[in-house]
Write a protein that holds these residues in place. Sequence first.
Motif, PDB file in Angstrom:
ATOM      1  N   GLY A 338      17.748  -9.148  16.824  1.00 57.00           N
ATOM      2  CA  GLY A 338      16.946  -7.940  16.726  1.00 57.00           C
ATOM      3  C   GLY A 338      17.277  -7.143  15.485  1.00 57.00           C
ATOM      4  N   LEU A 339      16.296  -6.415  14.978  1.00 62.52           N
ATOM      5  CA  LEU A 339      16.483  -5.564  13.817  1.00 62.52           C
ATOM      6  C   LEU A 339      16.338  -4.108  14.223  1.00 62.52           C
ATOM      7  CD1 LEU A 339      14.347  -7.448  11.114  1.00 62.52           C
ATOM      8  CD2 LEU A 339      16.768  -7.758  11.676  1.00 62.52           C
ATOM      9  N   THR A 340      17.193  -3.269  13.671  1.00 61.51           N
ATOM     10  CA  THR A 340      17.095  -1.834  13.956  1.00 61.51           C
ATOM     11  C   THR A 340      16.446  -1.060  12.817  1.00 61.51           C
ATOM     12  OG1 THR A 340      19.325  -1.453  13.064  1.00 61.51           O
ATOM     13  CG2 THR A 340      19.134  -1.893  15.438  1.00 61.51           C
ATOM     14  N   HIS A 341      16.527  -1.598  11.571  1.00 59.51           N
ATOM     15  CA  HIS A 341      15.996  -0.895  10.402  1.00 59.51           C
ATOM     16  C   HIS A 341      15.374  -1.894   9.428  1.00 59.51           C
ATOM     17  CE1 HIS A 341      19.136   1.753  11.986  1.00 59.51           C
ATOM     18  NE2 HIS A 341      18.590   2.771  11.334  1.00 59.51           N
ATOM     19  N   SER A 342      14.319  -1.472   8.766  1.00 63.42           N
ATOM     20  CA  SER A 342      13.716  -2.220   7.657  1.00 63.42           C
ATOM     21  C   SER A 342      13.127  -1.190   6.702  1.00 63.42           C
ATOM     22  CB  SER A 342      12.628  -3.173   8.161  1.00 63.42           C
ATOM     23  OG  SER A 342      11.938  -3.764   7.073  1.00 63.42           O
ATOM     24  N   TRP A 343      13.688  -1.106   5.491  1.00 63.24           N
ATOM     25  CA  TRP A 343      13.239  -0.062   4.563  1.00 63.24           C
ATOM     26  C   TRP A 343      13.236  -0.618   3.148  1.00 63.24           C
ATOM     27  CZ3 TRP A 343      18.223  -0.618   6.135  1.00 63.24           C
ATOM     28  CH2 TRP A 343      19.236  -0.530   5.178  1.00 63.24           C
ATOM     29  N   PHE A 344      12.572   0.107   2.248  1.00 63.35           N
ATOM     30  CA  PHE A 344      12.558  -0.326   0.854  1.00 63.35           C
ATOM     31  C   PHE A 344      12.754   0.866  -0.068  1.00 63.35           C
ATOM     32  CE2 PHE A 344       8.064   0.670   1.646  1.00 63.35           C
ATOM     33  CZ  PHE A 344       7.711   1.386   0.505  1.00 63.35           C
ATOM     34  N   GLY A 345      13.143   0.560  -1.298  1.00 64.68           N
ATOM     35  CA  GLY A 345      13.228   1.525  -2.378  1.00 64.68           C
ATOM     36  C   GLY A 345      12.845   0.816  -3.660  1.00 64.68           C
ATOM     37  N   TYR A 346      12.713   1.562  -4.735  1.00 62.36           N
ATOM     38  CA  TYR A 346      12.275   0.982  -6.008  1.00 62.36           C
ATOM     39  C   TYR A 346      13.441   0.856  -6.989  1.00 62.36           C
ATOM     40  CZ  TYR A 346       7.459   1.673  -4.518  1.00 62.36           C
ATOM     41  OH  TYR A 346       6.265   1.605  -3.837  1.00 62.36           O
ATOM     42  N   VAL A 347      13.533  -0.316  -7.602  1.00 63.53           N
ATOM     43  CA  VAL A 347      14.448  -0.513  -8.727  1.00 63.53           C
ATOM     44  C   VAL A 347      13.597  -0.687  -9.980  1.00 63.53           C
ATOM     45  CG1 VAL A 347      16.195  -1.555  -7.252  1.00 63.53           C
ATOM     46  CG2 VAL A 347      14.547  -3.028  -8.409  1.00 63.53           C
ATOM     47  N   ALA A 348      14.217  -0.486 -11.141  1.00 57.64           N
ATOM     48  CA  ALA A 348      13.473  -0.575 -12.406  1.00 57.64           C
ATOM     49  C   ALA A 348      13.890  -1.828 -13.166  1.00 57.64           C
ATOM     50  CB  ALA A 348      13.730   0.663 -13.263  1.00 57.64           C
ATOM     51  N   MET A 349      12.922  -2.696 -13.420  1.00 59.81           N
ATOM     52  CA  MET A 349      13.131  -3.864 -14.268  1.00 59.81           C
ATOM     53  C   MET A 349      12.467  -3.602 -15.625  1.00 59.81           C
ATOM     54  SD  MET A 349      14.809  -5.865 -12.260  1.00 59.81           S
ATOM     55  CE  MET A 349      15.064  -6.264 -10.524  1.00 59.81           C
ATOM     56  N   HIS A 350      13.005  -4.232 -16.668  1.00 61.14           N
ATOM     57  CA  HIS A 350      12.383  -4.090 -17.982  1.00 61.14           C
ATOM     58  C   HIS A 350      12.673  -5.350 -18.787  1.00 61.14           C
ATOM     59  CE1 HIS A 350      16.330  -2.929 -19.790  1.00 61.14           C
ATOM     60  NE2 HIS A 350      16.531  -2.441 -18.577  1.00 61.14           N
ATOM     61  N   ARG A 351      12.191  -5.408 -20.000  1.00 62.59           N
ATOM     62  CA  ARG A 351      12.205  -6.656 -20.754  1.00 62.59           C
ATOM     63  C   ARG A 351      13.614  -7.095 -21.160  1.00 62.59           C
ATOM     64  NH1 ARG A 351       7.356  -6.647 -25.081  1.00 62.59           N
ATOM     65  NH2 ARG A 351       8.085  -8.798 -25.295  1.00 62.59           N
ATOM     66  N   ASP A 352      14.540  -6.151 -21.328  1.00 60.93           N
ATOM     67  CA  ASP A 352      15.906  -6.517 -21.693  1.00 60.93           C
ATOM     68  C   ASP A 352      16.765  -6.878 -20.481  1.00 60.93           C
ATOM     69  OD1 ASP A 352      15.414  -6.189 -24.343  1.00 60.93           O
ATOM     70  OD2 ASP A 352      16.320  -4.208 -24.496  1.00 60.93           O
ATOM     71  N   MET A 353      16.437  -6.312 -19.327  1.00 61.40           N
ATOM     72  CA  MET A 353      17.121  -6.599 -18.061  1.00 61.40           C
ATOM     73  C   MET A 353      18.605  -6.224 -18.063  1.00 61.40           C
ATOM     74  SD  MET A 353      14.760  -7.559 -16.056  1.00 61.40           S
ATOM     75  CE  MET A 353      15.514  -8.382 -14.644  1.00 61.40           C
ATOM     76  N   ILE A 354      18.970  -5.227 -18.865  1.00 61.12           N
ATOM     77  CA  ILE A 354      20.310  -4.653 -18.784  1.00 61.12           C
ATOM     78  C   ILE A 354      20.167  -3.138 -18.806  1.00 61.12           C
ATOM     79  CG2 ILE A 354      21.487  -6.620 -19.860  1.00 61.12           C
ATOM     80  CD1 ILE A 354      21.650  -4.955 -22.425  1.00 61.12           C
ATOM     81  N   PRO A 355      21.100  -2.394 -18.219  1.00 65.01           N
ATOM     82  CA  PRO A 355      21.028  -0.932 -18.272  1.00 65.01           C
ATOM     83  C   PRO A 355      20.955  -0.444 -19.712  1.00 65.01           C
ATOM     84  CG  PRO A 355      22.713  -1.648 -16.727  1.00 65.01           C
ATOM     85  CD  PRO A 355      22.269  -2.869 -17.468  1.00 65.01           C
ATOM     86  N   ARG A 356      20.283   0.674 -19.910  1.00 61.82           N
ATOM     87  CA  ARG A 356      20.074   1.148 -21.279  1.00 61.82           C
ATOM     88  C   ARG A 356      20.250   2.660 -21.389  1.00 61.82           C
ATOM     89  NH1 ARG A 356      17.154  -2.551 -24.712  1.00 61.82           N
ATOM     90  NH2 ARG A 356      17.214  -0.884 -26.254  1.00 61.82           N
ATOM     91  N   MET A 357      20.794   3.086 -22.532  1.00 60.38           N
ATOM     92  CA  MET A 357      20.811   4.486 -22.925  1.00 60.38           C
ATOM     93  C   MET A 357      20.222   4.553 -24.329  1.00 60.38           C
ATOM     94  SD  MET A 357      24.008   7.186 -22.770  1.00 60.38           S
ATOM     95  CE  MET A 357      25.049   6.408 -24.003  1.00 60.38           C
ATOM     96  N   PHE A 358      19.237   5.438 -24.540  1.00 61.38           N
ATOM     97  CA  PHE A 358      18.570   5.522 -25.836  1.00 61.38           C
ATOM     98  C   PHE A 358      17.978   6.915 -25.986  1.00 61.38           C
ATOM     99  CE2 PHE A 358      15.968   3.459 -22.657  1.00 61.38           C
ATOM    100  CZ  PHE A 358      14.776   4.148 -22.677  1.00 61.38           C
TER     101      PHE A 358
END
Length: 439
Positions: A338-358
């Motif tokens: 049995g499942l008690t929870h099923s939820w989603f959230g958004y992650v951000a993908m981009h062309r470089d696929m690594i975290p970025r500061m700019f």
Amino acid sequence: MTQNPPHSAKSTPYWWDDCVFPSLPIRDVEKTCDVAIVGGGYTGLSAAITLARAGKHVQLFDRQALGQAASSRNGGMASGSIRPGRKELIKRFGEGRANAILMEGKQAREDLWRFLKDEAIECEFTLSGLFDGAMTADEADELRRHADFLHTKLAIEAFPVKRSDVGEYIGTDLYVGGMVRRDIGGLQPAKLLAGMIRAASTANAVLHDNTAVLGSVNENAGVRIQTQRGEVFAAKLLVCTDGYTDGFDPWLRRRLVPVRSRIIATEPLGAEVMDRLMPARMMHGDMRKLSYYYRPSPDGTRILFGGRDGTTEGDPVAPMVHLQTELARLFPELADVGLTHSWFGYVAMHRDMIPRMFSSGNTVYATGYCGSGIVWGRWLGKRAAFKILGDEEQSRSAFDFDPAPKAVPFFSGNPWFIPIVYAMYERHDKKTLRRRQKS
């Protein structure tokens, strides 16, 4: 165990059941400030804490109540992982920067552990370690090489796991080997966020939730920002909205693709089941294109199992059923759990696929975590704050890239291509499984 019908699983995160977020007073939006921050997750709050403690007048804006977005919806795996492998990083950026990126992950994880201790944030953190599973001999060999690199170059305790030893870490026949690394832990992500909200408030950062930013214009002396509760002029603007970036910044929106990540939580399983399936109580993942991540709940009573959702609208049942199927592939005895929870959230993908500061003018961006925001959000928020403060030493980062990531072709906010990409990944993973079965 009796399987719960899909409609009986809560659509809110498991983490929210025992976490209360601090209530924020409604405050007037001040017409000027030193730094305005858009986004009230780990990144924005980390920056707000650093900037406010340095004496800066900070206003932070979030279009929702703080605590509603990805920072309280993730799996609580503090990995600081990087999606491209080392070979790909070297191809893109050269060996020096590739190694610096991987080394910075170690620094960022250790910085988070210190932060939790220094701020006395009780978020059920354990340095549990992580087991990565291999479904083919080639994958096992790749993990063996990666473990050797982590151990010899980064001084991280990591080692390959033979097929005969897999059962010490996870009770499944799906994997033919794997890798263990001891420098990764798990925590309760909503409690981490609640602790950061309290720390930012105590530091006198002004936090405005339920206050959307509608747009901004760079000017010579700063940035003019339009919010739904009035205009603000700030010397600097920090944008850290990641997978929740909306039309307030069309330029950024064309560079970040919001991708749903879904997690299911099983009903309580009993100590003997958990001892059999997750004897080491570690964090877990594997090398499939459609990556899955899973872990025991902090109290060790159930399994949380997550992966990319593949849908773009509504809250359909199909992605939950898919995760149930993959959970049963890993642990056949849980086919009817049995499942008690099923939820989603958004992650951000981009062309470089690594975290970025700019940067762009007087606007600084810290974003693009590709599903590993617990470590990177806290780290790059702090680094971005030091960049705004003009502290070259403290702001130095292998992730400080100019120019920004390239725009995604034919994309302006609606990720219409996600089902197509997921279908391709699913075909790849099925071929991998067939090869494994033949071998």
